[in-house]
Write a protein that holds these residues in place. Structure first.
Motif, PDB file in Angstrom:
ATOM      1  N   LEU A   1      -1.181   3.735   7.264  1.00  0.00           N
ATOM      2  CA  LEU A   1      -1.234   2.820   8.617  1.00  0.00           C
ATOM      3  C   LEU A   1      -1.647   1.353   8.034  1.00  0.00           C
ATOM      4  O   LEU A   1      -0.888   0.497   8.293  1.00  0.00           O
ATOM      5  CB  LEU A   1      -2.096   3.212   9.622  1.00  0.00           C
ATOM      6  N   LEU A   2      -2.645   1.475   7.130  1.00  0.00           N
ATOM      7  CA  LEU A   2      -3.058   0.242   6.584  1.00  0.00           C
ATOM      8  C   LEU A   2      -2.301  -0.512   5.788  1.00  0.00           C
ATOM      9  O   LEU A   2      -1.956  -1.666   5.684  1.00  0.00           O
ATOM     10  CB  LEU A   2      -4.451   0.551   5.948  1.00  0.00           C
ATOM     11  N   THR A   3      -1.373   0.324   4.892  1.00  0.00           N
ATOM     12  CA  THR A   3      -0.584  -0.350   3.726  1.00  0.00           C
ATOM     13  C   THR A   3       1.041  -0.710   4.108  1.00  0.00           C
ATOM     14  O   THR A   3       1.289  -1.512   3.586  1.00  0.00           O
ATOM     15  CB  THR A   3      -0.672   0.533   2.478  1.00  0.00           C
ATOM     16  N   THR A   4       1.233  -0.115   5.374  1.00  0.00           N
ATOM     17  CA  THR A   4       2.765  -0.260   5.686  1.00  0.00           C
ATOM     18  C   THR A   4       2.937  -0.596   7.061  1.00  0.00           C
ATOM     19  O   THR A   4       4.078  -0.858   7.467  1.00  0.00           O
ATOM     20  CB  THR A   4       3.506   1.079   5.288  1.00  0.00           C
ATOM     21  N   CYS A   5       1.843  -0.298   7.999  1.00  0.00           N
ATOM     22  CA  CYS A   5       1.964  -0.632   9.288  1.00  0.00           C
ATOM     23  C   CYS A   5       1.473  -1.788   9.961  1.00  0.00           C
ATOM     24  O   CYS A   5       1.708  -2.321  11.011  1.00  0.00           O
ATOM     25  CB  CYS A   5       1.779   0.733  10.144  1.00  0.00           C
ATOM     26  N   ALA A   6       0.646  -2.603   9.440  1.00  0.00           N
ATOM     27  CA  ALA A   6      -0.155  -3.580   9.682  1.00  0.00           C
ATOM     28  C   ALA A   6      -0.738  -3.716  11.280  1.00  0.00           C
ATOM     29  O   ALA A   6      -0.448  -4.211  12.208  1.00  0.00           O
ATOM     30  CB  ALA A   6       0.648  -4.984   9.793  1.00  0.00           C
ATOM     31  N   PRO A   7      -1.732  -2.543  11.305  1.00  0.00           N
ATOM     32  CA  PRO A   7      -2.331  -2.105  12.656  1.00  0.00           C
ATOM     33  C   PRO A   7      -3.179  -3.252  12.815  1.00  0.00           C
ATOM     34  O   PRO A   7      -3.774  -4.263  11.909  1.00  0.00           O
ATOM     35  CB  PRO A   7      -2.937  -0.944  12.665  1.00  0.00           C
ATOM     36  N   LYS A   8      -3.704  -3.640  14.211  1.00  0.00           N
ATOM     37  CA  LYS A   8      -4.494  -4.696  14.643  1.00  0.00           C
ATOM     38  C   LYS A   8      -6.032  -4.225  14.214  1.00  0.00           C
ATOM     39  O   LYS A   8      -6.752  -4.771  13.507  1.00  0.00           O
ATOM     40  CB  LYS A   8      -4.630  -4.949  16.041  1.00  0.00           C
ATOM     41  N   LYS A   9      -6.476  -2.964  14.565  1.00  0.00           N
ATOM     42  CA  LYS A   9      -7.768  -2.227  14.239  1.00  0.00           C
ATOM     43  C   LYS A   9      -7.357  -0.704  14.132  1.00  0.00           C
ATOM     44  O   LYS A   9      -6.456  -0.066  14.452  1.00  0.00           O
ATOM     45  CB  LYS A   9      -8.578  -2.556  15.392  1.00  0.00           C
ATOM     46  N   ILE A  10      -8.597  -0.200  13.401  1.00  0.00           N
ATOM     47  CA  ILE A  10      -8.195   1.390  13.292  1.00  0.00           C
ATOM     48  C   ILE A  10      -9.857   1.901  13.585  1.00  0.00           C
ATOM     49  O   ILE A  10     -10.735   1.646  12.832  1.00  0.00           O
ATOM     50  CB  ILE A  10      -7.663   1.806  11.935  1.00  0.00           C
TER      51      ILE A  10
END
Length: 241
Positions: free
Chosen positions: A32-41
């Motif tokens: 998620l962090l390295t490929t999906c550019a989420p706002k927050k986790i």
């Protein structure tokens, strides 16, 4: 580079993950962090072996091979103190309010995967936690998706081809939890073989009951069930065990 459908979906989303300290959870977090550019986790993390939630978060970032990018990702990752073995996931009211107001996606990975886990603990973590998570999800203001991680073996007592459909467990979650509350641990141990019936262990049985909760209580939620088989490390992913 064109984003995949999954990458595009999770871009700028606020994701709540349970089970992030396990092997599968670490991999999902890293992807998620390295490929999906989420706002927050937001990560549900419990205190364990004398380590605080904050200390476990630091260890998690290292073991998920996020050390080099820790400073970049740190502003996106937030720990939620909790425990799937406790009622209401052990989450404080303030943290619950944060999740309700900010979360858009939920990925529920947490489970006890010990085959011989005592039925009470297996039911609390694998069954009650799912029920409590659905109650939380129904309060979330802008929920777009829930992913519930089950197992390919949840219906292993069926001898024919196991299809992508719901199967009836030996009892409902309400019946199971009510029974457990009325018995001490010794009595539960003695009656466990009868409760499990054709299921080989408490893990597969409680995961089957959890799927039944989703069938009965999540009809109005945007939810899917995934049933992975045996989860192992991948040579292309540098996840530390």
């Amino acid at each position: 580079m064109t984003l995949s459908q999954i990458q595009g979906f999770y871009k700028n989303q606020t994701v709540f993950i349970t089970g992030s300290t396990g092997l599968l959870g670490k991999l999902v977090l890293r992807k998620l962090l390295t490929t999906c550019a989420p706002k927050k986790i937001y990560l549900l993390i419990r205190q364990h072996k004398g380590k605080s939630v904050e200390e476990r978060l630091e260890t998690l970032l290292d073991s998920a091979d996020l050390r080099r990018d820790k400073s970049e990702f740190k502003g996106k990752i937030f720990a939620i103190k909790g425990d799937c073995g406790l009622p209401g996931l052990g989450i404080s009211q303030d943290d619950r309010n944060t999740l309700v107001n900010e979360t858009t996606c939920i990925i529920h990975i947490a489970a006890t995967i010990k085959f011989n886990e005592h039925l009470r603990l297996a039911a609390y973590i694998n069954v009650r936690a799912v029920q409590d998570l659905l109650h939380l999800a129904k309060e979330v203001r802008d929920l777009k998706a829930i992913v519930h991680v089950s197992t390919a073996f949840s219906n292993c007592n069926h001898k024919d081809l196991i299809k992508e459909q719901f199967y009836e467990p030996g009892m409902t979650a309400t019946e199971l939890l009510k029974m457990l509350e009325s018995m001490n641990d010794e009595a539960i141990t003695n009656t466990t073989p009868d409760v499990l019936g054709s299921w080989p262990n408490s893990y597969t049985f409680t995961k089957a009951v959890a799927e039944n909760i989703i069938k009965n209580e999540a009809q109005d939620l945007p939810i899917c069930i995934v049933r992975p088989a045996i989860v192992m490390g991948a040579c292309q992913e540098q996840i530390l065990f």
